[in-house]
Design an enzyme around this catalytic site. Structure first.
Site, PDB file in Angstrom:
ATOM      1  N   ASP A 184       0.747  -1.150  -0.116  1.00 55.27           N
ATOM      2  CA  ASP A 184      -0.011   0.114   0.139  1.00 55.27           C
ATOM      3  C   ASP A 184       0.903   1.089  -0.104  1.00 55.27           C
ATOM      4  O   ASP A 184       2.221   0.915   0.315  1.00 55.27           O
ATOM      5  CB  ASP A 184      -0.842  -0.200   0.626  1.00 55.27           C
ATOM      6  CG  ASP A 184      -1.579   1.086   1.482  1.00 55.27           C
ATOM      7  OD1 ASP A 184      -2.099   1.376   0.549  1.00 55.27           O
ATOM      8  OD2 ASP A 184      -2.323   1.290   2.237  1.00 55.27           O
ATOM      9  N   GLU A 192       2.788   4.572  -3.896  1.00 57.45           N
ATOM     10  CA  GLU A 192       2.356   6.203  -5.205  1.00 57.45           C
ATOM     11  C   GLU A 192       4.037   6.926  -5.392  1.00 57.45           C
ATOM     12  O   GLU A 192       4.601   6.964  -6.810  1.00 57.45           O
ATOM     13  CB  GLU A 192       1.394   7.407  -4.516  1.00 57.45           C
ATOM     14  CG  GLU A 192       0.166   6.806  -5.158  1.00 57.45           C
ATOM     15  CD  GLU A 192      -0.601   5.732  -3.901  1.00 57.45           C
ATOM     16  OE1 GLU A 192      -1.133   4.734  -3.943  1.00 57.45           O
ATOM     17  OE2 GLU A 192       0.598   5.850  -3.403  1.00 57.45           O
TER      18      GLU A 192
END
Length: 915
Positions: free
Chosen positions: A499, A502
Site C-alpha cells: 500500500d 505512489e
C-alpha cells in the site's frame, strides 16, 4: 522524392479542419495532393507510405474565426491562470472568449499556420524508416529541441511502433522490457502516410481506409519539459486511459485526464493511484484499435468532440505503439505482447478474502475467522492492516496486542487458509541506532532515496519520520527480500499487500522541503491534484538509481511489486500473491490491484465495474474493489448487494476502515448471511471456470472480467454498458446497484441466454429486459454455445479442489457448444511452462458431448466429472449413452437435460450422446 514542399503551411491545417467538419474518412484528395513514395520491398507486401502535400490555396485573416469550436486545439493548457487575449496572442494563437460557455471550449487555440516541425532526410531501415524533424521557430516553452529523429517501425502485421526522440542527446526512456522486432512486417494491416511541412503522420487501416491516427490536426511540440502531439479519433467511443474514476466509456466533451500516481480516495476528475496511458478506440464499422504511449512522466490527455485527443507530457520521449486488432479482444492481446502477460495466480488467490483496519488484536482477528467457519462461510485468506505492527513499522508485529499472530497463522494453515499482511514502503527513520534492522541495514546498503546532499530523504507516513527505499536499485530488492525472509521466520505469511506506494508522503516533498529548480517547478504542470508534483509525495528532483524521481515517480508501485513478487518466490517457492495500490504497464507480471480507498456508497459500487473492466484491459486481471466499501458505514442491504457483486470481482475482498461498523458477513442478520453465503458458494462453484480464464489471461492475454462490447462490437448498444459485465465470453453478470430494488434492467445481446440457476432460456433480439432481483440473488446468464466447468463448492479452494466437477452445456441455436478446463495443483511455479498440467476441451455437436485431452498430468487423476447439465435440449430424449452404455437421466419442461452420478475420470476421454 524528399524535396522540400514549398506550398503554404497553413493550407494543410485548413484542409484538415474542413475534412473533419464534413466527416470524411479521407484526409487528403488524390491526385496532386498526395504522392506515392518509391516502393521499398518488405517481403510480399510493402506498407503504403505517402506524403500529403498542402493544397495550393492561401489562408485569410478570418482563419481563426472559421475554425469550428470542436476543432480548436488548446494553446494555453495551464490551469493556474485565466488566459487573456494578451497572454494568448503572445503565444501567436487565436483568441475567442465566450464567458457564457461552460463546456470547456478553449478560448486560446492554434491557428492553421502555427509553426511546427518539418520532415526531411527520410531513410529506409530494416524495420521501416527514419526521418529528421527540424523546427525553425522556437515555441513559448523553454529549451525547444530543434532537431528530432522520427523512427517508424513496422514491427508486426498488427503492431506499428513510432518513436520521436532527440536526435543529438539521450533522454530518459521508461525502463520496462518490450519486444524487439527482428524483421519488418510483411503483410501489415496498416498504411502510413506523411505530411512533410508541417510534419504530420497518418495511420490508416489497410482494409477499410479508416484513419486511426492523424497528427496533422495540430502542431507538434518537443521541448525539454513539454512534449505535445494531437491526433484525430475515428469515433467518440474511447476506453482505457487509467487510473481514473469514470464511466467505462470516456466522454470526449472537453475532458482532460491527468496521469501522475497519487494517494487520494477515488473521486471523479482527478489523478489516482496508477498510470496507464493506453486507449482502445472503436471505429465506425465496429473494428477497433489501440494506442499506447510508453511514457512515465506527468501528463495530461485532453479529449475533445472533434473527436480528437492530445497527449501532453513533461518529459521523456514520444514512444507510441499502435495495435490493429481488429476486435477489442485482440487489441488487448497485442498490447500485452508489448508490456508482458499477467502471471498465473494461485488458486487460493481466487477465493474470498477478509480484512479490516481496526481488528486491534490477533485474537479479535482470530475470532472473526472462527465466526466465518462457524457460519459455513467460504473464506480462503485472512488479512491484517497496519494495526498488527509495532508503531506502524514494517517487519514488526505488536508483541502485546498481536502476540498470538504466529499461532493464528498456523491455525489458518491447518484449515487450508492463508494469511496476507500489509506493508508500506516508508521505513521508520527515527528509531535509536541499532534498534531497527530494516533502517540500519538500509543505511549500510544505501538503498534509500537520497536528497541533494546525499542523505536519505525523510518524509512522514504512518510510523512518523520515514525514509523511502529506491526500488529502481537492484540492491534494494535484495534488502527487501532479506527483511521479508527474516519476518517470515516469525510469521509465515502467504501473500503481500503493498500500500501507500505512489509513494505517499504526509508532508509535501520532505521534512526539509524541496529545492527550487526546474524539476520541482516545471514550465508546465499537468492537472495533478494539489497543483504541484510533490503534493502528498516526495520531491520530484531527488535522484534515484536510474533517473530522477521526476521521471520514475509513477513506476514506484511497479518496482516495489517486482521486488515483492521476486522475494515471495524465493521464500515460499510457490506462485507469489501480491496486491498493489499503485500500478503501471507490465504490473500484471508481478501483482494484482485493488481499486483503493472507496466509500460505502452505492455509486462507489457502480464505479467498481468500470474499474475492473479497465484493469483487465491494462493487463492486471486480478483486480477488485473493497467489498461493502472501505470508509463510512455500510447498510445491510448495500453490503448484501455488494457481496453479490464482489463475488464476481476477479479478486474478491471485503475490507473495512478504522472505527466503522463491522461488515464481515457474520456481522449481519441470518437472512443477509444466507444471501452472502449463497453468492460466495456460487463463486466457489465457478472456480474451475475462473481459474481457466486466468490461465488464458496468463498465456494469451485474454481478459477475465470483460465488457460486453468486447464480445459484441457490432452491437452499438453495448458500447456504453458498464453496469453489467462478462466473465470471459460465457457468463453474464447483472448486479443490483441501487437501494430498494427488487428488479434490475439487463441488456442481452442478440441470441439465447440461459438462466445460470435454472437453465431456462431467454431469447433476445438485442434488447433491455427487466429481471426479478430478490435480495438473495444476483442475476447470472450463460451465453449460448458455451460450456463451463463448475465444481461442488466448499469453504476453501483447497477443499473444493477435490470435489466432483459439473459441466454446464449451453446449446446454441444450432445445438453446438464448446468449452475447456485448465487444471493443475494451484500453486506451483510455471506449471504450464513445465508441462505439469491438464487441459481438456469439451465440445457438443449433433447431440453428443465429447471430452478431448490435450494434455494430462497426475492432478487429473484426483478428480471426476460427476454431473452434466445440458441447457436448450428442445426435445424429450429417449436415451442417453455414456461411453457406449445407457444411463439414467432427467429432462425438464424448461429444456434442461441432467445426467448425474457419472464418476467419469477427468484423465480419460469420454462422450455422452442423447436422442
Amino acid at each position: 522524392m524528399n524535396q522540400k514542399i514549398t506550398h503554404c503551411r497553413c493550407n494543410v491545417w485548413v484542409l484538415i479542419f474542413i475534412v473533419i467538419l464534413l466527416g470524411s474518412t479521407s484526409i487528403w484528395h488524390s491526385g496532386d495532393t498526395v504522392r506515392q513514395l518509391t516502393s521499398r520491398e518488405a517481403g510480399s507486401l510493402e506498407p503504403e507510405v505517402r506524403i500529403a502535400l498542402p493544397q495550393n490555396k492561401h489562408g485569410s485573416g478570418d482563419t481563426c474565426l472559421s475554425i469550428p469550436e470542436q476543432d480548436r486545439f488548446d494553446c494555453y493548457p495551464e490551469r493556474d491562470r485565466v488566459v487573456t487575449r494578451k497572454l494568448c496572442e503572445q503565444r501567436g494563437c487565436c483568441f475567442a472568449q465566450d464567458i457564457n460557455d461552460s463546456s470547456g471550449v478553449p478560448w486560446c487555440f492554434y491557428p492553421p499556420n502555427f509553426p511546427s516541425y518539418i520532415l526531411g532526410n527520410r531513410t529506409p531501415t530494416e524495420l521501416g524508416e527514419v526521418g529528421e524533424l527540424t523546427r525553425k521557430n522556437k515555441t513559448y516553452y523553454p529549451r525547444d529541441i530543434l532537431k528530432l529523429q522520427l523512427n517508424v517501425m513496422f514491427e508486426t502485421d498488427h503492431r506499428l511502433h513510432i518513436k520521436i526522440n532527440d536526435s543529438s542527446n539521450p533522454r530518459y526512456e521508461v525502463p520496462i522490457e518490450v519486444p524487439r522486432a527482428a524483421k519488418k512486417a510483411t503483410s501489415p494491416l496498416y498504411t502510413v502516410e506523411y505530411s512533410e511541412d508541417p510534419f504530420g503522420i497518418v495511420v490508416r487501416r489497410r482494409s477499410t481506409g479508416t484513419v486511426l491516427l492523424n497528427t496533422t490536426v495540430a502542431p507538434l511540440f518537443f521541448a525539454d519539459q513539454f512534449l505535445q502531439i494531437s491526433t484525430s479519433l475515428p469515433s467518440a467511443y474511447l476506453y482505457g486511459l487509467g487510473e481514473h474514476r469514470a464511466a467505462f466509456l470516456h466522454s470526449v466533451q472537453w475532458n482532460t485526464l491527468t496521469f501522475w500516481a497519487r494517494d487520494t480516495p477515488p473521486q471523479e476528475s482527478i489523478n489516482l493511484y496508477g498510470v496507464h496511458p493506453f486507449y482502445l478506440s472503436l471505429e465506425p464499422d465496429g473494428k477497433s484499435h489501440g494506442v499506447f504511449l510508453l511514457n512515465s512522466n506527468a501528463m495530461d490527455v485532453a479529449l475533445q468532440p472533434t473527436p480528437a485527443l492530445t497527449w501532453r507530457t513533461i518529459g521523456g520521449i514520444l514512444d507510441f505503439y499502435i495495435f490493429m486488432g481488429p476486435d477489442p479482444n485482440s487489441v488487448i492481446q497485442q498490447y500485452l505482447e508489448v508490456i508482458g502477460l499477467p502471471s498465473m495466480v494461485s488458486a487460493w488467490g481466487l477465493g474470498f478474502h477478509l480484512c479490516r483496519w481496526g481488528y486491534e488484536s490477533s485474537n479479535a482477528t482470530w475470532e472473526v475467522v472462527k465466526q466465518m467457519r462457524k457460519a459455513g462461510m467460504p473464506q480462503d485468506a485472512q488479512w491484517n492492516d497496519i494495526d498488527y505492527m509495532t508503531g506502524y513499522r514494517d517487519f514488526t508485529f505488536d508483541p502485546k496486542n498481536f502476540a498470538s499472530l504466529p499461532q493464528l497463522v498456523a491455525d489458518l494453515h491447518s484449515h487450508g487458509q492463508q494469511y496476507v499482511m500489509i506493508l508500506d514502503p516508508g521505513i521508520s527513520s527515527s528509531q535509536p541506532p541499532g534498534s531497527y534492522w530494516p533502517y540500519d541495514e538500509g543505511l549500510k546498503q544505501e538503498v534509500f532515496i537520497t536528497d541533494t546532499s546525499g542523505s536519505p530523504l525523510i518524509g512522514k507516513v504512518w510510523p512518523g519520520l520515514t525514509a523511502f527505499p529506491d526500488f529502481t536499485n537492484p540492491d534494494t530488492h535484495q534488502w527487501w527480500f532479506e527483511n521479508l525472509l527474516q519476518f517470515h521466520k516469525a510469521v509465515p505469511f502467504d501473500g503481500l499487500w503493498i500500500d501507500m506506494n505512489e509513494p505517499s508522503n504526509f508532508v509535501e516533498g520532505s521534512e526539509s522541503g524541496c529545492p527550487s529548480n526546474e524539476l520541482e517547478n516545471p514550465p508546465f504542470v499537468p492537472g495533478v491534484l494539489g497543483g504541484r508534483l510533490r503534493s502528498k509525495t516526495i520531491c520530484a528532483s531527488v535522484k534515484q538509481k536510474i533517473s530522477t524521481h521526476y521521471n520514475v515517480h509513477s513506476l514506484y508501485g511497479l518496482m516495489e511489486a517486482k521486488a515483492s513478487a521476486s522475494a515471495l518466490m524465493k521464500i515460499r517457492k510457490k506462485r507469489p500473491f501480491v496486491i498493489s495500490r499503485s500500478t503501471f504497464p507490465s504490473q500484471g507480471k508481478y501483482s494484482g490491484h485493488w481499486l483503493g480507498d472507496n466509500r460505502s456508497q452505492w455509486k462507489d459500487m457502480y464505479f467498481s465495474i468500470p474499474g475492473i473492466l479497465n484493469f483487465n484491459m491494462f493487463g492486471i486481471p486480478l483486480v477488485g474493489a473493497d467489498v461493502c466499501g472501505f470508509s463510512g458505514s455500510t447498510t445491510e442491504e448495500m453490503c448484501v448487494r455488494w457481496m453479490q457483486l464482489g463475488a464476481f470481482y476477479p479478486f474478491s475482498r471485503n475490507h473495512n476502515s478504522l472505527n466503522e461498523k463491522a461488515q464481515d458477513p457474520t456481522a449481519f442478520s441470518e437472512s443477509a448471511q444466507a444471501a452472502m453465503k449463497r453468492a460466495l458458494l456460487t463463486r466457489y462453484s465457478l472456480l474451475p471456470f475462473l481459474y481457466t480464464l486466468f490461465h488464458h489471461s496468463h498465456i494469451w492475454g485474454e481478459t477475465v472480467a470483460r465488457a460486453l462490447l468486447f464480445e459484441f462490437p457490432e452491437d452499438r448498444n453495448t458500447y456504453s454498458i458498464d453496469r453489467q459485465f462478462l466473465w470471459g465470453r460465457s457468463l453474464l453478470i447483472t448486479p443490483v446497484l441501487e437501494p430498494g430494488a427488487s428488479s434490475v434492467t439487463a441488456y442481452f445481446p442478440r441470441g439465447v441466454w440461459y438462466d445460470f440457476y435454472t437453465g431456462s432460456p431467454l431469447v433476445s433480439t438485442g434488447e433491455f429486459i427487466k429481471l426479478p432481483a430478490p435480495l438473495d440473488t444476483i442475476n447470472l446468464h450463460l451465453r449460448e454455445g458455451e460450456i463451463i466447468v463448475t465444481q461442488e463448492p466448499a469453504t476453501t479452494t483447497w477443499v473444493s479442489s477435490g470435489n466432483p466437477l459439473h459441466l454446464l452445456v449451453a446449446l446454441s441455436q444450432n445445438t453446438s457448444a464448446k468449452g475447456c478446463l485448465f487444471w493443475d495443483d494451484g500453486e506451483s511455479l510455471d506449471t504450464y511452462e513445465r508441462n505439469n498440467y491438464t487441459y481438456v476441451e469439451f465440445t457438443t455437436d449433433k447431440n453428443q458431448l465429447t471430452s478431448k485431452l490435450l494434455h494430462v498430468n497426475v492432478e487429473a487423476t484426483y478428480i471426476k466429472v460427476d454431473t452434466v447439465s445440458v441447457f436448450g435440449v428442445n426435445f424429450q430424449p429417449s436415451k442417453v449413452i455414456v461411453n457406449g452404455s445407457p444411463v439414467p437421466f432427467s429432462h425438464s419442461s424448461n429444456q434442461v437435460l441432467i445426467v448425474d452420478k457419472l464418476h467419469l475420470p477427468l484423465e480419460k476421454e469420454f462422450y455422452i450422446s442423447w436422442w
